[in-house]
Design an enzyme around this catalytic site. Structure first.
Site, PDB file in Angstrom:
ATOM      1  N   HIS A 173      97.506  83.583  51.599  1.00 24.11           N
ATOM      2  CA  HIS A 173      98.330  82.320  51.583  1.00 24.11           C
ATOM      3  C   HIS A 173      97.862  81.062  51.926  1.00 24.11           C
ATOM      4  CE1 HIS A 173     100.080  82.995  55.350  1.00 24.11           C
ATOM      5  NE2 HIS A 173     100.812  81.693  55.351  1.00 24.11           N
ATOM      6  N   ASP A 174      97.520  81.193  53.148  1.00 27.31           N
ATOM      7  CA  ASP A 174      96.761  79.936  53.839  1.00 27.31           C
ATOM      8  C   ASP A 174      95.205  79.873  53.783  1.00 27.31           C
ATOM      9  OD1 ASP A 174      99.016  78.702  54.635  1.00 27.31           O
ATOM     10  OD2 ASP A 174      99.340  79.444  56.608  1.00 27.31           O
ATOM     11  N   LYS A 177      93.270  76.533  54.280  1.00 19.90           N
ATOM     12  CA  LYS A 177      93.027  75.833  55.376  1.00 19.90           C
ATOM     13  C   LYS A 177      91.702  75.856  55.927  1.00 19.90           C
ATOM     14  CE  LYS A 177      97.822  76.161  57.043  1.00 19.90           C
ATOM     15  NZ  LYS A 177      98.566  76.755  58.136  1.00 19.90           N
ATOM     16  N   HIS A 227     103.419  78.591  47.714  1.00 20.65           N
ATOM     17  CA  HIS A 227     104.204  79.314  48.760  1.00 20.65           C
ATOM     18  C   HIS A 227     105.091  78.096  49.630  1.00 20.65           C
ATOM     19  CE1 HIS A 227     100.157  78.446  50.809  1.00 20.65           C
ATOM     20  NE2 HIS A 227     101.005  78.438  51.944  1.00 20.65           N
ATOM     21  N   ASP A 256     106.524  83.299  55.263  1.00 23.61           N
ATOM     22  CA  ASP A 256     105.795  82.229  55.962  1.00 23.61           C
ATOM     23  C   ASP A 256     106.573  81.627  56.834  1.00 23.61           C
ATOM     24  OD1 ASP A 256     103.598  80.518  56.525  1.00 23.61           O
ATOM     25  OD2 ASP A 256     104.337  79.094  54.859  1.00 23.61           O
TER      26      ASP A 256
END
Length: 355
Positions: A173-174, A177, A227, A256
């Site tokens: 999901h991240d 980054k 998300h 999250d």
């Protein structure tokens, strides 16, 4: 137990020993009852043979060790799977940062041990909340969201392939980054408004990284993109709401938020689980999916029964009961006294710990 070639395995057989890959990372834990997907996974990892029980295990064998020894061993196994996944995800993250996109099989193999535990190990959900941080926030957070997303999908009664997708979506999901400047991503205090605008681009950056991976499920791609969307339209990147948001994205969003609140960061210590539950109930009822949140919170609260709690009135007691209709305010036993926090609204939990 007997040694058996993987080509001769059949669903229903039970592993007698842990199975590791050539790098020493755990693939499947001992005592797992094999499904067809496990056998396919072992074949894909080029495992030649495994050890299985030659008869169906009798539960009597479990009593050869004391309950405390079994619990300690079980906790260690969960933590090892967690650490192995963090190591693998760190490699995936670095690959993305260098412009090398992993193939789907690498991503799938990374979450497989966690997925197996979520699907088959009833004690996994109880033990995973006790895991301490292993690496820096970025990697630790992604693996925790992966575990919680998969568990939540299971608690919602979704099919096993959706549980697998939720586990993978939580892990990725991240991933965007990796393209956020390090001075923003690793800043040791809170971000400025301008820095936060840059940080918010990670969901689109992540979608760009994963959208063209062959075989990566659409649900997973949408969870990476959505998300941070919220059911009232207050989220980002597109401000969509309600049914416009992919269902898996709503699951990952809850995992999250919970993880972000309860994990320690350089500039802020995480809150205790019941504070996070209270925040989700009282502050997020219009932003996070209400029905999914309720299922999540009622299940999470249950795992803290037996923990000690220090209350705002100075008393210390044991959490003995949680409520599905108000999971953030459990029943506490202090000596011979019982304090129901649903009825004592002036009393709050300050800290909790396990003995």
């Amino acid at each position: 137990m007997i040694k058996l070639e993987v080509t001769n395995l059949e669903p229903g057989m039970i592993l007698a020993e842990d199975v590791y890959d050539e790098d020493g990372l755990l693939l499947i834990a001992g005592e797992t009852r094999l499904h067809g997907m496990h056998i396919d996974f072992l074949t894909r990892k080029f495992v030649d043979y495994v050890y299985i029980f030659d008869v169906v295990k009798d539960d009597v064998e479990k009593y050869e060790s004391t309950p405390a020894q079994l619990e300690a061993a079980g906790q260690l196994a969960v933590e090892e799977k967690y650490k192995d996944t963090v190591v693998k995800f760190k490699d995936i993250y670095k690959s993305y940062k260098l412009g090398r996109v992993p193939v789907f099989e690498v991503l799938d193999d990374t979450v497989e041990p966690l997925f197996q535990s979520i699907l088959n190990d009833e004690s996994f959900a109880r033990r995973m909340w006790q895991i301490h941080a292993y690496d820096d926030y970025t990697f630790d957070h992604s693996v925790r969201v992966s575990m919680i997303s998969g568990l939540l999908a299971k608690w919602l009664g979704l099919d096993f392939h959706i549980i697998k997708e939720a586990t993978l979506a939580g892990l990725l999901h991240d991933i965007g980054k990796c393209n956020i400047p390090d001075e923003i991503l690793n800043k040791p205090d809170e971000l400025t408004d301008e820095e936060f605008k840059v940080m918010k681009t990670h969901s689109i950056l992540g979608y760009i990284l994963v959208k063209d991976i062959p075989r990566l499920p659409y649900n997973v791609q949408m969870a990476v993109l959505q998300h941070h969307e919220r059911v009232d339209g207050s989220g980002y990147p597109h401000g969509i709401k309600g049914l416009e948001i992919n269902y898996l994205s709503k699951i990952v969003a809850i995992a999250d938020v919970y993880c972000a609140m309860t994990q320690d960061r350089v500039y802020k210590k995480g809150v205790h689980p019941f504070d996070a539950m209270s925040f989700i109930i009282n502050k997020c009822h219009e932003t996070l999916d209400f029905s999914i949140s309720r299922i999540f919170l009622s299940n999470v609260a249950y795992f803290y029964i037996g923990h000690q709690a220090k209350l705002s009135n100075g008393q210390v007691g044991e959490i003995i009961m949680t409520y599905k209709d108000d999971p953030a305010r459990p029943m506490i036993r202090v000596g011979e006294e019982y304090i129901d926090l649903r009825r004592n609204l002036s009393i709050e939990i300050e800290t909790i710990w396990d003995l």
